[in-house]
Design a protein around this motif. Structure first.
Motif, PDB file in Angstrom:
ATOM      1  N   GLU A 107      -0.256 -11.467  -0.490  1.00 22.01           N
ATOM      2  CA  GLU A 107      -0.214 -12.661  -0.984  1.00 22.01           C
ATOM      3  C   GLU A 107      -1.665 -12.542  -1.735  1.00 22.01           C
ATOM      4  O   GLU A 107      -2.751 -12.468  -1.260  1.00 22.01           O
ATOM      5  N   LEU A 108      -1.518 -12.977  -2.812  1.00 27.77           N
ATOM      6  CA  LEU A 108      -2.752 -12.985  -3.917  1.00 27.77           C
ATOM      7  C   LEU A 108      -3.317 -14.244  -4.505  1.00 27.77           C
ATOM      8  O   LEU A 108      -2.464 -14.974  -4.771  1.00 27.77           O
ATOM      9  N   THR A 109      -4.519 -14.547  -4.265  1.00 23.91           N
ATOM     10  CA  THR A 109      -4.919 -15.738  -4.644  1.00 23.91           C
ATOM     11  C   THR A 109      -5.228 -15.605  -6.349  1.00 23.91           C
ATOM     12  O   THR A 109      -5.159 -14.725  -6.980  1.00 23.91           O
ATOM     13  N   GLY A 110      -5.399 -16.550  -7.057  1.00 23.05           N
ATOM     14  CA  GLY A 110      -5.416 -16.897  -8.435  1.00 23.05           C
ATOM     15  C   GLY A 110      -6.745 -16.135  -8.868  1.00 23.05           C
ATOM     16  O   GLY A 110      -6.656 -15.434  -9.830  1.00 23.05           O
ATOM     17  N   GLN A 111      -7.784 -16.443  -8.095  1.00 25.94           N
ATOM     18  CA  GLN A 111      -9.022 -15.785  -8.280  1.00 25.94           C
ATOM     19  C   GLN A 111      -8.686 -14.225  -8.127  1.00 25.94           C
ATOM     20  O   GLN A 111      -9.676 -13.440  -9.096  1.00 25.94           O
ATOM     21  N   GLU A 112      -8.162 -13.598  -7.260  1.00 19.46           N
ATOM     22  CA  GLU A 112      -8.054 -12.232  -7.233  1.00 19.46           C
ATOM     23  C   GLU A 112      -7.306 -11.692  -8.517  1.00 19.46           C
ATOM     24  O   GLU A 112      -7.694 -10.595  -9.137  1.00 19.46           O
ATOM     25  N   MET A 113      -6.299 -12.403  -8.887  1.00 18.94           N
ATOM     26  CA  MET A 113      -5.632 -11.941 -10.067  1.00 18.94           C
ATOM     27  C   MET A 113      -6.327 -11.972 -11.506  1.00 18.94           C
ATOM     28  O   MET A 113      -6.374 -11.151 -12.087  1.00 18.94           O
ATOM     29  N   GLU A 114      -7.156 -13.131 -11.495  1.00 22.76           N
ATOM     30  CA  GLU A 114      -8.105 -13.379 -12.693  1.00 22.76           C
ATOM     31  C   GLU A 114      -9.069 -12.154 -12.729  1.00 22.76           C
ATOM     32  O   GLU A 114      -9.263 -11.601 -13.885  1.00 22.76           O
ATOM     33  N   SER A 115      -9.701 -11.567 -11.530  1.00 23.21           N
ATOM     34  CA  SER A 115     -10.690 -10.703 -11.552  1.00 23.21           C
ATOM     35  C   SER A 115     -10.052  -9.374 -11.904  1.00 23.21           C
ATOM     36  O   SER A 115     -10.750  -8.584 -12.638  1.00 23.21           O
ATOM     37  N   VAL A 155       1.411 -11.927 -18.330  1.00 24.17           N
ATOM     38  CA  VAL A 155       1.420 -13.197 -17.699  1.00 24.17           C
ATOM     39  C   VAL A 155       2.305 -12.746 -16.473  1.00 24.17           C
ATOM     40  O   VAL A 155       3.215 -12.151 -16.545  1.00 24.17           O
ATOM     41  N   VAL A 156       1.886 -13.272 -15.203  1.00 18.30           N
ATOM     42  CA  VAL A 156       2.199 -13.074 -14.046  1.00 18.30           C
ATOM     43  C   VAL A 156       2.364 -14.257 -13.112  1.00 18.30           C
ATOM     44  O   VAL A 156       1.754 -15.415 -13.519  1.00 18.30           O
ATOM     45  N   ASN A 157       3.713 -14.378 -12.500  1.00 20.26           N
ATOM     46  CA  ASN A 157       3.860 -15.599 -11.601  1.00 20.26           C
ATOM     47  C   ASN A 157       3.928 -14.796  -9.917  1.00 20.26           C
ATOM     48  O   ASN A 157       4.641 -13.929  -9.864  1.00 20.26           O
ATOM     49  N   GLU A 158       3.062 -15.132  -9.179  1.00 17.44           N
ATOM     50  CA  GLU A 158       2.953 -14.404  -7.912  1.00 17.44           C
ATOM     51  C   GLU A 158       2.709 -15.729  -6.580  1.00 17.44           C
ATOM     52  O   GLU A 158       2.393 -16.787  -6.922  1.00 17.44           O
ATOM     53  N   PRO A 159       3.234 -15.167  -5.735  1.00 15.14           N
ATOM     54  CA  PRO A 159       3.156 -15.825  -4.250  1.00 15.14           C
ATOM     55  C   PRO A 159       1.399 -15.881  -3.931  1.00 15.14           C
ATOM     56  O   PRO A 159       0.969 -15.138  -4.290  1.00 15.14           O
ATOM     57  N   GLN A 160       1.223 -17.363  -3.748  1.00 13.00           N
ATOM     58  CA  GLN A 160      -0.091 -17.451  -3.136  1.00 13.00           C
ATOM     59  C   GLN A 160      -0.450 -18.059  -1.900  1.00 13.00           C
ATOM     60  O   GLN A 160       0.450 -18.800  -1.467  1.00 13.00           O
ATOM     61  N   PRO A 161      -1.474 -17.507  -1.080  1.00  9.07           N
ATOM     62  CA  PRO A 161      -1.640 -18.183  -0.070  1.00  9.07           C
ATOM     63  C   PRO A 161      -2.182 -19.374   0.657  1.00  9.07           C
ATOM     64  O   PRO A 161      -2.748 -19.742   1.903  1.00  9.07           O
ATOM     65  N   SER A 162      -2.479 -20.190  -0.170  1.00  4.97           N
ATOM     66  CA  SER A 162      -3.330 -21.619  -0.099  1.00  4.97           C
ATOM     67  C   SER A 162      -2.671 -22.553   0.835  1.00  4.97           C
ATOM     68  O   SER A 162      -3.388 -23.039   2.043  1.00  4.97           O
ATOM     69  N   ASN A 163      -1.419 -22.556   0.915  1.00  9.66           N
ATOM     70  CA  ASN A 163      -0.934 -23.334   1.601  1.00  9.66           C
ATOM     71  C   ASN A 163      -0.512 -23.043   3.176  1.00  9.66           C
ATOM     72  O   ASN A 163       0.576 -22.034   3.147  1.00  9.66           O
ATOM     73  N   PRO A 164      -0.843 -23.262   4.199  1.00 13.33           N
ATOM     74  CA  PRO A 164      -0.664 -22.756   5.355  1.00 13.33           C
ATOM     75  C   PRO A 164       0.864 -22.911   5.982  1.00 13.33           C
ATOM     76  O   PRO A 164       1.425 -22.020   6.552  1.00 13.33           O
ATOM     77  N   ILE A 165       1.587 -23.792   5.559  1.00 13.13           N
ATOM     78  CA  ILE A 165       2.894 -24.179   5.860  1.00 13.13           C
ATOM     79  C   ILE A 165       3.852 -23.055   5.244  1.00 13.13           C
ATOM     80  O   ILE A 165       4.702 -22.620   5.776  1.00 13.13           O
ATOM     81  N   VAL A 166       3.564 -22.974   3.811  1.00 12.09           N
ATOM     82  CA  VAL A 166       4.273 -21.991   3.037  1.00 12.09           C
ATOM     83  C   VAL A 166       4.039 -20.794   3.605  1.00 12.09           C
ATOM     84  O   VAL A 166       4.735 -19.722   3.789  1.00 12.09           O
ATOM     85  N   GLY A 167       2.664 -20.359   3.984  1.00 10.49           N
ATOM     86  CA  GLY A 167       2.518 -18.914   4.666  1.00 10.49           C
ATOM     87  C   GLY A 167       3.259 -18.770   5.896  1.00 10.49           C
ATOM     88  O   GLY A 167       3.523 -17.537   6.157  1.00 10.49           O
ATOM     89  N   LEU A 168       3.302 -19.808   6.804  1.00 14.11           N
ATOM     90  CA  LEU A 168       4.071 -19.729   8.070  1.00 14.11           C
ATOM     91  C   LEU A 168       5.704 -19.296   7.658  1.00 14.11           C
ATOM     92  O   LEU A 168       6.275 -18.747   8.161  1.00 14.11           O
ATOM     93  N   ALA A 169       6.145 -20.120   6.533  1.00 14.42           N
ATOM     94  CA  ALA A 169       7.601 -20.007   6.168  1.00 14.42           C
ATOM     95  C   ALA A 169       7.842 -18.485   5.787  1.00 14.42           C
ATOM     96  O   ALA A 169       8.831 -17.921   6.103  1.00 14.42           O
ATOM     97  N   ARG A 170       6.890 -17.808   5.172  1.00 15.80           N
ATOM     98  CA  ARG A 170       7.137 -16.462   4.629  1.00 15.80           C
ATOM     99  C   ARG A 170       6.795 -15.685   5.785  1.00 15.80           C
ATOM    100  O   ARG A 170       7.813 -14.630   5.956  1.00 15.80           O
TER     101      ARG A 170
END
Length: 298
Positions: A206-214, A175-190
């Protein structure tokens, strides 16, 4: 190759077998250039990084992030489980986890962080080792392997995940917990933080959930689970804030709100949250691929 052996009973912690100088040199030689830069960065900022978990405003949020990660598993109880944490830092997960696990091993390739973990957090059931997750081998498999904000530092994610799956017992979970890029405001903060904070690596993915699932599916994991995590509490988990008499209660309130919102909204939050949790199970009929371990000479 870093080898950790267990000559005691299954429920006892894994004794640490010190690597020889030659083995340490070979481990360093096998590092990618990104891993080498990342290790050097965390060696440099080890004290500052560890100080996060000593901050009254940070601890509630980091504890929540870990416990929410574990709640992605079908059975949240850790009783009797053998646990491996990859990228354990200074070992503060030992403070946050329920204490009923059988044993815990934390690994990190930062020697400075592992030195802090051993000096402050090592117990009769929790041990730490300096090693690269791509190279780790053990005598006994783990029931749970977890990573918090680690995969996005790696440029050989598939290879790391495949090795970790080989260390899981059949039926065990990664099980992993990772930053993800969906929210553009969060992306700007990073992006802004990368420009302003010298201790924050600018080479993170920044990894999407789908990339990690794959990635998990390619490594043979099944029963994949995806959860959103961290709407209001994540900033408190990353940056110590003062004055603590104000920010510590604010952090606890943010954690309480996140627990409630995540319980109700679930995956609907994915476009908004800072992080995403992905879990996968090693099939129960899978044969263990752990090689026969050899204890390196001292």
């Amino acid at each position: 190759m870093s080898t950790i052996t267990n000559n005691d009973t299954f429920a006892n912690p894994l004794p640490i077998v010190p690597a020889t100088a030659a083995e340490s040199d070979r481990s360093r030689e096998s590092e990618t250039s990104l891993e080498s830069r990342d290790r050097e960065l965390f060696d440099t900022i080890a004290e500052k990084y560890a100080a996060k978990d000593r901050s009254p405003s940070v601890r509630p949020a980091r504890r929540l992030r870990l416990l929410q990660t574990m709640r992605a598993l079908p059975q949240s109880s850790l009783q009797g489980k053998r646990i491996l944490e990859v990228g354990c830092g200074a070992g503060y997960s030992v403070d946050y986890l329920p204490a009923d696990y059988a044993c815990y091993l934390g690994i990190d390739y930062s020697e400075m962080l592992i030195d802090l973990a051993r000096s402050e957090r090592q117990t009769d059931r929790a041990t730490f080792a300096t090693t690269n997750a791509r190279d780790l081998k053990t005598d006994e498999p783990f029931d749970i392997i977890f990573m918090i904000g680690v995969l996005h530092h790696m440029d050989q994610m598939d290879e790391v995940v495949q090795n970790l799956v080989s260390l899981l017992a059949p039926g065990g979970w990664l099980v992993v917990n990772e930053p993800q890029p969906s929210n553009p405001i969060v992306g700007l903060a990073r992006r802004l933080r990368k420009q302003c904070d010298a201790s924050y690596s600018d080479e993170q993915l920044e990894l999407t959930g789908q990339e990690m699932e794959s990635c998990f599916a390619s490594a043979g994991l099944t029963s994949l689970r995806l959860r959103s995590q961290g709407l209001m509490s994540t900033p408190f988990a990353e940056v110590p804030m003062k004055p603590s008499w104000l920010t510590a209660p604010a952090s606890r309130i943010a954690c309480g709100l996140d627990r409630g919102i995540e319980a109700v909204a679930g995956r609907l939050l994915t476009p908004l949250t800072w992080n995403v949790i992905v879990a996968g199970q090693k099939p129960c009929d899978a044969q263990s691929t752990l090689p026969n371990s050899q204890t390196p000479s001292a």
